[in-house]
Design an enzyme around this catalytic site. Structure first.
Site, mmCIF file in Angstrom:
data_model
loop_
_atom_site.group_PDB
_atom_site.id
_atom_site.type_symbol
_atom_site.label_atom_id
_atom_site.label_comp_id
_atom_site.label_asym_id
_atom_site.label_seq_id
_atom_site.Cartn_x
_atom_site.Cartn_y
_atom_site.Cartn_z
ATOM 1 N N GLY A 1 -5.014 24.954 -7.763
ATOM 2 C CA GLY A 1 -4.504 23.920 -8.666
ATOM 3 C C GLY A 1 -3.415 23.128 -7.969
ATOM 4 C CB CYS A 2 -0.517 21.320 -9.351
ATOM 5 S SG CYS A 2 0.943 20.434 -8.790
#
Length: 166
Positions: free
Chosen positions: A15-16
């Site tokens: 993810g981020c």
């Protein structure tokens, strides 16, 4: 650097990269974590290019660690506990191909370790979508992405630790 060993690296996409970087930085034996891009076809991509979904890159982190203080498996377990390995194309509210979950292995030992941990999680009933891919060129992200939460004085909104291993 101690003459008896050399430092090692691990590359994860969960993810981020801000949250993964922040939580990995806190692990014992981690010397440095760098946010960046990997797995795509464009050299030296920008954040905007990666976010377009056209580059094939993942937001990822490259972790430099001291094997006398920790090992790859410990970091890989932490990776699987600080993001949701069952969520395809994102983490929480962050969606898109750049937020896919992946382990980028540097050698057969890292590959076998990642596959073993995924197998263990699947045996516990988790539908793990994390990909296990050969290490590709890692392109460091722009400076403003490095140490993001540390500089902002805030905590990750997409990542939190959930114990998944005994």
């Amino acid at each position: 650097m101690n003459g008896n060993f050399s430092y090692q690296t691990a590359v994860f996409a969960g993810g981020c990269f801000w949250g993964v970087e922040h939580l990995m930085r806190q692990a014992r034996g981690v010397l440095d974590v760098q946010s960046g891009y990997t797995g795509g076809h464009l050299a030296r991509p920008s954040y905007e290019q990666v976010c377009s979904g056209e580059t094939g890159h993942y937001e990822a982190v490259r972790i430099l660690f001291d094997p006398s203080q920790t090992d790859y498996e410990t970091l890989a377990k932490l990776f699987f506990e600080i993001h949701d390995p069952t969520q395809a194309d994102g983490q929480g509210p962050d969606t898109g191909a750049q937020y896919r979950s992946a382990v980028f292995y540097a050698d057969s030992e890292q590959k076998e370790c990642a596959e073993k941990l995924i197998r263990l999680l699947r045996e516990k009933g988790l539908d793990v979508v994390t990909q296990v891919l050969p290490l590709a060129e890692f392109w460091p992200a722009e400076d403003y992405h490095q140490h993001y939460y540390e500089r902002k004085g805030t905590q990750p909104y997409c990542h939190r630790r959930v114990k998944r291993f005994d």
